[in-house]
Design an enzyme around this catalytic site. Structure first.
Site, mmCIF file in Angstrom:
data_model
loop_
_atom_site.group_PDB
_atom_site.id
_atom_site.type_symbol
_atom_site.label_atom_id
_atom_site.label_comp_id
_atom_site.label_asym_id
_atom_site.label_seq_id
_atom_site.Cartn_x
_atom_site.Cartn_y
_atom_site.Cartn_z
ATOM 1 N N ASN A 101 0.833 -1.207 0.000
ATOM 2 C CA ASN A 101 0.000 0.000 0.000
ATOM 3 C C ASN A 101 0.863 1.250 0.000
ATOM 4 O O ASN A 101 1.926 1.289 0.612
ATOM 5 C CB ASN A 101 -0.938 -0.008 1.212
ATOM 6 C CG ASN A 101 -1.874 -1.202 1.173
ATOM 7 O OD1 ASN A 101 -2.019 -1.838 0.133
ATOM 8 N ND2 ASN A 101 -2.489 -1.523 2.299
ATOM 9 N N HIS A 118 5.846 -0.815 -2.772
ATOM 10 C CA HIS A 118 5.395 -0.073 -3.956
ATOM 11 C C HIS A 118 5.515 1.438 -3.779
ATOM 12 O O HIS A 118 4.791 2.199 -4.417
ATOM 13 C CB HIS A 118 3.952 -0.473 -4.310
ATOM 14 C CG HIS A 118 3.844 -1.892 -4.774
ATOM 15 N ND1 HIS A 118 2.657 -2.568 -4.935
ATOM 16 C CD2 HIS A 118 4.813 -2.791 -5.124
ATOM 17 C CE1 HIS A 118 2.887 -3.801 -5.353
ATOM 18 N NE2 HIS A 118 4.187 -3.963 -5.465
ATOM 19 N N CYS A 126 11.683 13.758 -9.651
ATOM 20 C CA CYS A 126 11.807 14.082 -11.078
ATOM 21 C C CYS A 126 12.101 12.808 -11.877
ATOM 22 O O CYS A 126 12.995 12.043 -11.531
ATOM 23 C CB CYS A 126 12.937 15.095 -11.267
ATOM 24 S SG CYS A 126 13.275 15.421 -13.005
ATOM 25 N N CYS A 150 16.015 20.604 -13.145
ATOM 26 C CA CYS A 150 16.294 20.357 -14.571
ATOM 27 C C CYS A 150 15.085 20.598 -15.478
ATOM 28 O O CYS A 150 15.196 20.413 -16.689
ATOM 29 C CB CYS A 150 16.830 18.943 -14.759
ATOM 30 S SG CYS A 150 15.528 17.692 -14.634
#
Ligand code: OAD
Length: 250
Positions: A101, A118, A126, A150
């Site tokens: 979860n 997960h 990024c 960036c």
């Protein structure tokens, strides 16, 4: 629920316990599961919403779906199942809470040794330079944030289909799985690998494996004990029985 006497005995004697949880544990907090008849994947396509290919194709659609999930999760509270698991942790020398979860409800309930297989929905980074994105997320802003370093696309720090699991989390989870005497698999359909391989690994290393789920899963036939019911119903009672049995032993 009447628990098997041998099972309670084993739980009272064990020193090392590992628990794998899935979406079902948060169902009673109002967060939808994925593969139940009313689950998220009954109407939505995981290839579009939970894969890097889906994100590259329609980054804003994916970001906004996660915005909706952020809103649901932000208003959710740990349920009796999460709270019982946090209490269970205090009963054992070594206890690992391995979860698929992303909602952080185990930590909100007080669980300490948590392995997030997960990732989680709280952090973002990024896609291009991997720098963590620490700005607050405005869930009403439909525009995808850009990396201040960036200019790359910002994505949620969750694991999508086809991606590697965070190394520290899977390594910690496997170590706990191989060294536990009792392993629980709770509220997961056991359909998604590598998480679904953990109960088998536990069995191979000699653990007693207990499944808690209101429905049969692809793992059920391999479990040593199946406790049929919801996690918020079964876990508080089970934890009280363990406490009582441990008290009787002392
Ligand atoms: P699933 O939706 O596949 O399975 C949920 C399980 O919870 C089912 O077996 C239900 O019977 C059970 N369940 C439902 N309500 C319950 C309750 N109140 N108490 C206990 N069990 C209950 O969810 P997961 O197995 O967690 O990954 O799914 C694994 C991964 O697939 C997720 O992490 C997500 C998903 O796609 C990604 O998005 C990468």
């Amino acid at each position: 629920m009447n628990f098997d006497k041998n099972l309670i005995e084993k739980l009272a004697e064990a020193e090392n316990v590992a628990v794998l949880t899935g979406a079902g544990v948060s169902a009673e907090s109002g967060i939808k599961t994925f593969r139940d008849p009313d689950g998220l994947w009954a109407k939505l396509n995981p290839d579009e919403l939970a894969s890097i290919e889906g994100f590259m194709k329609n980054p804003e659609t994916v970001w906004n779906w996660y915005n909706e999930r952020r809103k649901v999760i932000a208003s959710a509270k740990p349920n009796a199942g999460h709270i019982a698991l946090a209490k269970m942790e205090t009963l054992y020398k070594n206890f690992a809470l391995i979860t698929q979860n992303i909602d952080r409800l185990h930590q909100a309930a007080g669980s300490k040794n948590v392995f997030e297989l997960h990732g989680n929905i709280v952090e973002n980074h990024c896609l291009n330079c991997h720098t963590p994105y620490t700005e607050e997320i405005n869930t009403d802003n439909k525009e995808l944030p850009k990396c201040p370093v960036c200019g790359g696309k910002i994505r949620p720090s969750v694991v999508w289909f086809g991606e590697q699991l965070p190394a520290k989390a899977i390594m910690g989870a496997e170590k706990a799985t191989c060294s536990c005497q009792v392993f629980f698999t709770i509220g997961t359909s056991s359909e998604v690998y590598p998480a679904a391989s953990l109960p088998y690994l536990a069995k191979n290393y000699g653990a007693v494996v207990i499944e808690i789920n209101p429905r049969e899963t692809s793992f059920s036939d391999n479990a040593d004990y199946v406790l049929k019911g919801t996690s918020a119903n079964v876990l508080p009672e089970l934890v009280e029985c363990i406490i009582e049995a441990k008290g009787n032993k002392n």
